[in-house]
Design an enzyme around this catalytic site. Structure first.
Site, PDB file in Angstrom:
ATOM      1  N   GLN A   1      -4.503  -5.455   6.933  1.00 50.38           N
ATOM      2  CA  GLN A   1      -5.536  -6.327   6.367  1.00 50.38           C
ATOM      3  C   GLN A   1      -5.507  -7.723   6.983  1.00 50.38           C
ATOM      4  OE1 GLN A   1      -7.851  -5.263   4.345  1.00 50.38           O
ATOM      5  NE2 GLN A   1      -7.008  -3.324   3.652  1.00 50.38           N
TER       6      GLN A   1
ATOM      7  N   CYS B   1      -4.679   2.530  -3.711  1.00 52.56           N
ATOM      8  CA  CYS B   1      -3.428   2.981  -3.058  1.00 52.56           C
ATOM      9  C   CYS B   1      -2.302   1.978  -3.306  1.00 52.56           C
ATOM     10  CB  CYS B   1      -3.615   3.197  -1.563  1.00 52.56           C
ATOM     11  SG  CYS B   1      -4.796   4.477  -1.169  1.00 52.56           S
TER      12      CYS B   1
ATOM     13  N   HIS C   1       0.872  -1.178   0.000  1.00 60.95           N
ATOM     14  CA  HIS C   1       0.000   0.000   0.000  1.00 60.95           C
ATOM     15  C   HIS C   1       0.913   1.233   0.000  1.00 60.95           C
ATOM     16  CE1 HIS C   1      -2.736   2.978   1.863  1.00 60.95           C
ATOM     17  NE2 HIS C   1      -3.733   2.183   1.533  1.00 60.95           N
TER      18      HIS C   1
ATOM     19  N   ASP D   1       3.127  -4.799   7.721  1.00 64.77           N
ATOM     20  CA  ASP D   1       1.874  -4.047   7.664  1.00 64.77           C
ATOM     21  C   ASP D   1       0.718  -5.029   7.891  1.00 64.77           C
ATOM     22  OD1 ASP D   1      -0.405  -2.700   7.009  1.00 64.77           O
ATOM     23  OD2 ASP D   1       0.371  -1.807   5.161  1.00 64.77           O
TER      24      ASP D   1
ATOM     25  N   LYS E   1     -10.312  -0.850  10.190  1.00 70.48           N
ATOM     26  CA  LYS E   1     -10.571  -2.012   9.324  1.00 70.48           C
ATOM     27  C   LYS E   1     -10.970  -3.235  10.150  1.00 70.48           C
ATOM     28  CE  LYS E   1      -7.204  -0.349   5.978  1.00 70.48           C
ATOM     29  NZ  LYS E   1      -7.971   0.285   4.922  1.00 70.48           N
TER      30      LYS E   1
END
Ligand code: PLP
Length: 405
Positions: A202, A363, A122, A199, A225
């Site tokens: 998600q 993104c 991202h 990261d 999220k």
């Protein structure tokens, strides 16, 4: 456990509204997840009954606010299996990565060093590193993927040369759904003394994540999220890193003592939490953790995998529909294009049917370049979606195809 998904769906007030006269089918949870009443109520109750600033006042409200805020940190830490004093609360992933970039990387990197990033990052895990590279003379190197949308592991090992100091990689891709073998990658990076920045934006909403078992240096995530409020999230880092890193922001809350001659900083994690944070949001995020844990992350993962299988099969029946990302391990995200329909047009026409999908480059411009496309549509699923909604998506795409001839 026999989970009642219909009842669970009822926990989300927004899901019973209609859009353009049609029942809402929300397939944009990778962008931001919807919020259950438990989270909305926690935020509401904070402002109605406990509102005060944290860590400053000895009055009752101040103490209640501080306790609730710190209790949320404890819950989050337990949720990802880390120590609470190693968990810095941030406004989300973007702030967390910038914190690592400016406090950890900037003082350490020099010309000739390499920051290795995967093709599927991202922008939040690309742009901060470019800014640091510009200031230090370090270079960005790209770890490539294959056409299925998986990291090319042999190429990644080759790219991990001696000059690589940092590896930034996503746990789960927001576009392709690919679940990266993050433990294995971190193990290889550790052998080569490369600091890993994972990261988890998600990953946390969709599976049980044990950060301690991953063996990374930094793990970042965003609250909105995972059914929490926007403007919340966190950075986990090894204590030794947090001790050694200078503060990113200066101000109130992050100090023990301030004199014009010298300021003594607070201990981590507070050293990195200058100013008044999103107190209600963090408390809401704590409620989100309670909510997800009550359903069970294993149950959530299983339900979402069933939805992914159902949707993949159904979408593949549509002539001219191309799916991007077919990794063997995949979270419930489907990026696609339909021949003859521009992604924005398709998303706009689907919206007329009450169906919310995202369109654009998500993104992840470099990933779009890899696939040679300007944009895709993305349907991202959560445990509160239903097979009936997926049927509605498929029917709506058929309708659009007819319309566009
Ligand atoms: N990383 C990934 C993989 C994401 O999907 C997102 C959000 O879309 C981000 C980072 C940025 O998160 P935030 O905007 O909450 O900081």
């Amino acid at each position: 456990m026999n989970t009642d998904w219909t009842k669970i769906r009822g926990d989300f007030p927004i899901l019973s509204r209609s859009v353009n006269g049609k029942p809402l089918a929300y397939f944009d949870s990778a962008n931001t997840a919807q919020k259950p009443s438990a989270v909305i109520d926690a935020v509401d109750a904070f402002y109605r009954e406990h509102n005060a600033n944290i860590s400053r006042a000895v009055h009752t409200l101040g103490m209640e606010a501080t306790e609730a805020f710190e209790a949320a940190r404890q819950k989050l830490a337990r949720f990802i299996n880390v120590r609470p004093d190693e968990l810095v609360l941030t406004s989300g992933t973007t702030q967390a990565i910038n914190l690592v970039a400016y406090s950890y990387a900037l003082p350490r990197l020099k010309a000739g060093d390499v920051i290795l990033l995967s093709r599927m990052e991202h922008h939040a895990n690309i742009v901060p590193w470019q800014l640091i590279a510009e200031r230090t003379g370090a270079e960005i190197r790209v770890a490539e993927i294959n056409v299925a949308g998986e990291i090319d592991l042999p190429a990644l090992w080759q790219a991990m040369t001696q000059d690589v100091k940092i590896l930034g990689i996503t746990h789960v891709s927001n576009v392709l759904g690919t679940v990266n073998p993050i433990e294995q990658i971190c193990r290889e990076a550790r052998k080569r003394k490369i600091a890993t920045v994972i990261d988890g934006s998600q990953a946390l909403p969709h599976r049980k994540v044990d950060v301690a078992a991953i063996g990374c240096d930094f793990y970042v995530f965003t609250g909105h999220k995972m059914c929490g409020p926007t403007g919340t999230g966190g950075l986990w880092a090894k204590r030794e890193h947090l001790e050694a890193m200078p503060p990113f922001f200066g101000g109130g809350e992050m100090i023990k003592e301030v004199r014009f001659e010298k300021t003594v900083f607070n201990d981590p994690p507070h050293k990195f939490e200058a100013g008044t944070p999103n107190i209600a949001g963090v408390i809401g995020l704590g409620a989100a953790v309670d909510y997800l844990e009550a359903i069970g992350m294993e149950n959530i993962q299983q339900r979402e995998q069933a939805l992914l299988t159902y949707a993949t099969h159904a979408l593949k029946q549509i002539e001219g529909l191309r799916i991007f990302g077919e990794a063997s391990e995949k979270a419930a995200v489907i990026s696609f294009q339909v021949e003859g329909a521009h992604s924005h047009d398709l998303a706009t026409l689907l919206d007329l049917e009450g169906i919310a999908v995202r369109s654009g480059q998500h993104c992840a411009h470099p990933l779009m370049e890899f696939f040679g496309v300007a944009a895709t549509c993305r349907a991202s699923f959560a445990f509160y979606n239903t097979e009936r909604e997926i049927d509605a998506l498929v029917a709506a795409i058929h309708k659009v195809r007819k319309l566009l001839g």
